[in-house]
Design a protein around this motif. Structure first.
Motif, PDB file in Angstrom:
ATOM      1  N   ARG A  44      69.416  22.301  12.387  1.00  0.00           N
ATOM      2  CA  ARG A  44      69.593  21.387  13.515  1.00  0.00           C
ATOM      3  C   ARG A  44      68.192  21.398  14.014  1.00  0.00           C
ATOM      4  O   ARG A  44      67.760  20.142  14.358  1.00  0.00           O
ATOM      5  CB  ARG A  44      70.624  21.932  14.679  1.00  0.00           C
ATOM      6  CG  ARG A  44      72.119  21.879  14.595  1.00  0.00           C
ATOM      7  CD  ARG A  44      72.797  22.371  15.345  1.00  0.00           C
ATOM      8  NE  ARG A  44      74.157  22.274  15.293  1.00  0.00           N
ATOM      9  CZ  ARG A  44      74.939  21.470  15.855  1.00  0.00           C
ATOM     10  NH1 ARG A  44      74.536  20.872  16.851  1.00  0.00           N
ATOM     11  NH2 ARG A  44      76.267  21.322  15.442  1.00  0.00           N
ATOM     12  N   LYS A  45      67.378  22.308  13.789  1.00  0.00           N
ATOM     13  CA  LYS A  45      66.062  22.073  14.239  1.00  0.00           C
ATOM     14  C   LYS A  45      65.271  21.190  13.188  1.00  0.00           C
ATOM     15  O   LYS A  45      64.493  20.344  13.667  1.00  0.00           O
ATOM     16  CB  LYS A  45      65.157  23.469  14.179  1.00  0.00           C
ATOM     17  CG  LYS A  45      65.869  24.283  15.365  1.00  0.00           C
ATOM     18  CD  LYS A  45      64.762  25.567  15.372  1.00  0.00           C
ATOM     19  CE  LYS A  45      65.306  26.451  16.398  1.00  0.00           C
ATOM     20  NZ  LYS A  45      64.687  27.725  16.233  1.00  0.00           N
ATOM     21  N   ALA A  46      65.531  21.522  11.995  1.00  0.00           N
ATOM     22  CA  ALA A  46      64.888  20.537  11.030  1.00  0.00           C
ATOM     23  C   ALA A  46      65.246  18.937  11.215  1.00  0.00           C
ATOM     24  O   ALA A  46      64.547  18.118  10.994  1.00  0.00           O
ATOM     25  CB  ALA A  46      65.259  20.980   9.478  1.00  0.00           C
ATOM     26  N   TYR A  47      66.646  18.791  11.354  1.00  0.00           N
ATOM     27  CA  TYR A  47      67.162  17.542  11.675  1.00  0.00           C
ATOM     28  C   TYR A  47      66.495  16.928  12.678  1.00  0.00           C
ATOM     29  O   TYR A  47      66.244  15.545  12.796  1.00  0.00           O
ATOM     30  CB  TYR A  47      68.785  17.588  11.732  1.00  0.00           C
ATOM     31  CG  TYR A  47      69.379  16.246  11.864  1.00  0.00           C
ATOM     32  CD1 TYR A  47      69.567  15.683  10.910  1.00  0.00           C
ATOM     33  CD2 TYR A  47      69.814  15.747  13.044  1.00  0.00           C
ATOM     34  CE1 TYR A  47      70.165  14.165  10.875  1.00  0.00           C
ATOM     35  CE2 TYR A  47      70.364  14.514  13.159  1.00  0.00           C
ATOM     36  CZ  TYR A  47      70.814  13.608  12.101  1.00  0.00           C
ATOM     37  OH  TYR A  47      71.140  12.612  12.236  1.00  0.00           O
ATOM     38  N   ASP A  61      76.035  11.828  18.780  1.00  0.00           N
ATOM     39  CA  ASP A  61      77.009  12.598  17.798  1.00  0.00           C
ATOM     40  C   ASP A  61      76.197  13.232  16.808  1.00  0.00           C
ATOM     41  O   ASP A  61      76.632  12.752  15.686  1.00  0.00           O
ATOM     42  CB  ASP A  61      78.467  11.929  17.604  1.00  0.00           C
ATOM     43  CG  ASP A  61      79.242  12.812  16.995  1.00  0.00           C
ATOM     44  OD1 ASP A  61      79.238  13.968  17.248  1.00  0.00           O
ATOM     45  OD2 ASP A  61      80.108  12.246  16.237  1.00  0.00           O
ATOM     46  N   ARG A  62      75.125  13.878  17.036  1.00  0.00           N
ATOM     47  CA  ARG A  62      74.183  14.243  15.939  1.00  0.00           C
ATOM     48  C   ARG A  62      74.034  15.652  16.140  1.00  0.00           C
ATOM     49  O   ARG A  62      73.757  16.105  17.468  1.00  0.00           O
ATOM     50  CB  ARG A  62      73.115  13.472  15.831  1.00  0.00           C
ATOM     51  CG  ARG A  62      73.155  11.985  15.616  1.00  0.00           C
ATOM     52  CD  ARG A  62      73.504  11.885  13.971  1.00  0.00           C
ATOM     53  NE  ARG A  62      73.511  10.459  13.571  1.00  0.00           N
ATOM     54  CZ  ARG A  62      74.716   9.843  12.964  1.00  0.00           C
ATOM     55  NH1 ARG A  62      75.604  10.818  12.765  1.00  0.00           N
ATOM     56  NH2 ARG A  62      74.595   8.800  12.586  1.00  0.00           N
ATOM     57  N   PRO A  63      73.644  16.580  15.245  1.00  0.00           N
ATOM     58  CA  PRO A  63      73.173  18.020  15.239  1.00  0.00           C
ATOM     59  C   PRO A  63      71.745  18.158  15.935  1.00  0.00           C
ATOM     60  O   PRO A  63      70.888  18.590  14.980  1.00  0.00           O
ATOM     61  CB  PRO A  63      73.659  18.236  13.883  1.00  0.00           C
ATOM     62  CG  PRO A  63      73.083  17.396  13.268  1.00  0.00           C
ATOM     63  CD  PRO A  63      73.705  15.983  13.748  1.00  0.00           C
ATOM     64  N   LEU A  64      71.547  17.663  17.034  1.00  0.00           N
ATOM     65  CA  LEU A  64      70.133  17.646  17.510  1.00  0.00           C
ATOM     66  C   LEU A  64      69.924  19.245  18.381  1.00  0.00           C
ATOM     67  O   LEU A  64      71.078  19.745  18.835  1.00  0.00           O
ATOM     68  CB  LEU A  64      69.694  16.512  18.661  1.00  0.00           C
ATOM     69  CG  LEU A  64      69.777  15.335  17.929  1.00  0.00           C
ATOM     70  CD1 LEU A  64      69.495  14.324  19.165  1.00  0.00           C
ATOM     71  CD2 LEU A  64      68.850  14.904  16.905  1.00  0.00           C
ATOM     72  N   LEU A 103      56.388   9.994   6.842  1.00  0.00           N
ATOM     73  CA  LEU A 103      57.374  11.260   7.252  1.00  0.00           C
ATOM     74  C   LEU A 103      58.260  11.294   5.558  1.00  0.00           C
ATOM     75  O   LEU A 103      58.773  10.347   5.222  1.00  0.00           O
ATOM     76  CB  LEU A 103      58.424  10.701   8.148  1.00  0.00           C
ATOM     77  CG  LEU A 103      59.646  11.856   8.628  1.00  0.00           C
ATOM     78  CD1 LEU A 103      58.871  13.189   8.976  1.00  0.00           C
ATOM     79  CD2 LEU A 103      60.199  11.010   9.606  1.00  0.00           C
ATOM     80  N   ILE A 104      57.973  12.657   5.196  1.00  0.00           N
ATOM     81  CA  ILE A 104      58.932  12.771   4.033  1.00  0.00           C
ATOM     82  C   ILE A 104      59.846  13.799   3.894  1.00  0.00           C
ATOM     83  O   ILE A 104      60.800  14.046   3.050  1.00  0.00           O
ATOM     84  CB  ILE A 104      58.061  13.143   2.783  1.00  0.00           C
ATOM     85  CG1 ILE A 104      57.036  14.268   3.067  1.00  0.00           C
ATOM     86  CG2 ILE A 104      56.955  11.994   2.497  1.00  0.00           C
ATOM     87  CD1 ILE A 104      56.505  14.938   1.677  1.00  0.00           C
ATOM     88  N   GLY A 105      60.093  14.281   5.240  1.00  0.00           N
ATOM     89  CA  GLY A 105      60.945  15.500   5.527  1.00  0.00           C
ATOM     90  C   GLY A 105      60.794  16.470   6.341  1.00  0.00           C
ATOM     91  O   GLY A 105      60.062  15.945   7.461  1.00  0.00           O
ATOM     92  N   ALA A 106      61.470  17.517   6.631  1.00  0.00           N
ATOM     93  CA  ALA A 106      61.322  18.277   7.668  1.00  0.00           C
ATOM     94  C   ALA A 106      61.867  19.862   7.377  1.00  0.00           C
ATOM     95  O   ALA A 106      62.429  20.011   6.402  1.00  0.00           O
ATOM     96  CB  ALA A 106      62.209  17.909   9.150  1.00  0.00           C
ATOM     97  N   ILE A 107      61.213  20.750   8.153  1.00  0.00           N
ATOM     98  CA  ILE A 107      61.423  22.083   7.856  1.00  0.00           C
ATOM     99  C   ILE A 107      62.076  22.648   9.150  1.00  0.00           C
ATOM    100  O   ILE A 107      61.492  22.384  10.357  1.00  0.00           O
ATOM    101  CB  ILE A 107      60.408  23.033   7.500  1.00  0.00           C
ATOM    102  CG1 ILE A 107      60.782  24.487   6.879  1.00  0.00           C
ATOM    103  CG2 ILE A 107      59.063  22.780   8.435  1.00  0.00           C
ATOM    104  CD1 ILE A 107      59.655  25.198   6.539  1.00  0.00           C
ATOM    105  N   GLY A 108      63.101  23.482   9.102  1.00  0.00           N
ATOM    106  CA  GLY A 108      63.556  24.283  10.547  1.00  0.00           C
ATOM    107  C   GLY A 108      63.682  25.828  10.256  1.00  0.00           C
ATOM    108  O   GLY A 108      64.165  26.196   9.142  1.00  0.00           O
ATOM    109  N   LEU A 109      63.289  26.537  11.103  1.00  0.00           N
ATOM    110  CA  LEU A 109      63.528  27.998  11.139  1.00  0.00           C
ATOM    111  C   LEU A 109      64.263  28.501  12.260  1.00  0.00           C
ATOM    112  O   LEU A 109      64.084  27.799  13.430  1.00  0.00           O
ATOM    113  CB  LEU A 109      61.970  28.626  11.302  1.00  0.00           C
ATOM    114  CG  LEU A 109      61.191  28.972  10.185  1.00  0.00           C
ATOM    115  CD1 LEU A 109      61.517  30.140   9.158  1.00  0.00           C
ATOM    116  CD2 LEU A 109      61.080  27.748   9.153  1.00  0.00           C
ATOM    117  N   GLY A 110      65.208  29.439  11.922  1.00  0.00           N
ATOM    118  CA  GLY A 110      65.872  30.017  12.996  1.00  0.00           C
ATOM    119  C   GLY A 110      66.058  31.474  12.760  1.00  0.00           C
ATOM    120  O   GLY A 110      66.006  32.017  11.498  1.00  0.00           O
TER     121      GLY A 110
END
Length: 140
Positions: free
Chosen positions: A62-65, A95-98, A113-120
């Motif tokens: 969700r953080k990456a998104y 209705d999105r996983p923010l 912008l080519i993508g994203a990374i998320g860490l949890g």
């Protein structure tokens, strides 16, 4: 006219990001989940450490998104969604996983912008730091 071809985020790039993020987290003694999305929001890579809390898989994604959709680090968006913030209704309006917690970063190459990374799995500041460390290892 000189046309420039934009190099998209590849699975090889995603593996570099996963490895670098996990190395940074491991050095800090934190078990994490790492998600890498491409520019379309599609999963390129995901890894959850054996000891990471189960919810970290969902929070990293969700953080990456969120970072991808808003093209901004999630750590910089936290105050905007507080009750007195300008985007306070955004988390429930769509209705999105923010998820507006530190740990998500957009990935840009040549200004695109080519993508994203998320860490949890760690504290928000830790997750943000691990994601930042991972981006520093990404070939440009």
């Amino acid at each position: 006219m000189n046309a420039t071809t934009l190099t998209p985020l590849t699975t090889a790039d995603a593996e570099v990001l996963i490895s670098a993020a996990r190395a940074a987290a491991e050095a800090a003694g934190v078990a994490v989940s790492v998600t890498v999305l491409d520019a379309g929001g599609h999963l390129l890579a995901f890894r959850r450490d054996d000891r990471a809390v189960l919810i970290s898989g969902e929070t990293s994604t969700r953080k990456a998104y969120t970072a991808l959709q808003l093209n901004a680090p999630t750590a910089e968006l936290v105050d905007l969604v507080k009750p007195d913030g300008p985007f306070h209704s955004l988390p429930t309006a769509l209705d999105r996983p923010l998820l507006f917690i530190g740990g998500g970063l957009p990935i840009n190459r040549d200004g695109h912008l080519i993508g994203a990374i998320g860490l949890g799995g760690g504290a928000p500041e830790q997750d943000h730091g691990f994601a930042t460390a991972a981006l520093e290892e990404l070939p440009r």
